[in-house]
Design an enzyme around this catalytic site. Structure first.
Site, PDB file in Angstrom:
ATOM      1  CB  CYS A 170      -0.998  -0.021   1.147  1.00  0.00           C
ATOM      2  SG  CYS A 170      -2.379   1.116   0.887  1.00  0.00           S
ATOM      3  CG  HIS A 208      -3.676  -3.304   3.121  1.00  0.00           C
ATOM      4  ND1 HIS A 208      -2.804  -2.806   4.077  1.00  0.00           N
ATOM      5  CD2 HIS A 208      -4.172  -2.225   2.474  1.00  0.00           C
ATOM      6  CE1 HIS A 208      -2.783  -1.487   4.024  1.00  0.00           C
ATOM      7  NE2 HIS A 208      -3.602  -1.106   3.057  1.00  0.00           N
ATOM      8  CD  GLU A 220      -1.284  -5.620   5.426  1.00  0.00           C
ATOM      9  OE1 GLU A 220      -1.690  -4.472   5.744  1.00  0.00           O
ATOM     10  OE2 GLU A 220      -0.966  -5.929   4.259  1.00  0.00           O
TER      11      GLU A 220
END
Length: 258
Positions: free
Chosen positions: A113, A221, A223
């Site tokens: 990001c 994202h 993660e």
């Protein structure tokens, strides 16, 4: 054997609106520890506390995380406007030269990001302040309301270049991702390869051409739910492999001026 160290580039925040902290989301540490198999170390991203040279020696690789503050447009030769939002000049002062140093040394980093945008700016590229205001673009911002699951919901597809780097890592040319960003690439840096796009043309996956190390970065994202998501897991696995490879080298290149 000790795990290789991944420095997680943190952000500056005010805890309870008054207590200044350097922080990184727990999901970043989870992804680094559980999927990449590395030791997560949150970096206080401020040149008053750390230097790029020290970080390159202490850490084997770096995760350039997302964050609410944006890269200051002065870093790519433009004036700041209200549309550019909040800034973190201390993080700019660490992250941008760190990217360039890692590219020079072949040391691995993974951009997410804001980190994706940092990689482009560090390599000479520019950014749009607000993607959703461009003709034909969708709103890539995080939904303002809802649960975490709803905010990180998979909302659009990303198509990779056939036979490209991301295609090879993923084993597929089209994946579905979340989207929680306002800014995006305007002009890619001279060595930035845009290897994946959303259906509206927004760049979503990049790497640095000719770099010796791992330089992948994504606009979404990964993660979030990294251990169980079919798109996130191969990215963090490949990153972990690259970090272990760097850590295992008997001799590291000498530091060069940043």
């Amino acid at each position: 054997m000790a795990r290789p160290v991944v420095g997680i580039i943190g952000n500056s925040y005010l805890l309870n609106d008054q207590y200044p902290v350097h922080a990184g989301g727990q999901m970043n540490s989870d992804a680094v520890a559980d999927v990449s198999g590395c030791l997560p170390l949150i970096i206080p991203s401020d040149p008053r506390h750390v230097s790029v040279e020290e970080l390159l020696e202490v850490c084997d690789g770096f995760l350039l995380t997302g964050g609410r503050p944006n890269v200051h447009p002065e870093e790519y030769g433009e004036a700041a406007t209200e549309a550019h939002g909040e800034f973190d000049r201390a993080r700019d002062a660490i992250a941008l030269p760190l990217v360039r140093a890692c590219v020079e040394r072949g040391q691995p980093f993974f951009g997410v990001c804001r980190g994706f945008q940092e990689v482009n700016v560090a390599m000479g590229g520019t950014l749009y302040p607000e993607i959703r205001e461009l003709p034909g673009r969708m709103n890539h911002r995080m939904p303002p309301d809802g649960t975490m699951e709803e905010k990180f919901e998979l909302r659009h597809d990303v198509t990779f270049t056939e036979g490209g780097l991301f295609h090879n890592v993923m084993g597929k040319s089209r994946v579905r991702t979340n989207t929680l960003h306002g800014q995006g690439i305007k002009e890619p840096g001279p060595r930035i390869v845009i290897d994946g796009h959303a259906d509206d043309g927004t760049p979503e996956a990049i790497y640095v051409q000719g770099a010796a190390g791992f330089t992948l970065a994504v606009q979404w994202h990964p993660e979030w739910n990294a251990a169980d998501d079919a798109v996130s897991r191969p990215l963090f696995t490949a990153f972990g492999d690259a970090v272990r490879d760097w850590s295992a080298r008997a001799a590291r290149p000498a530091l060069k001026a940043v």
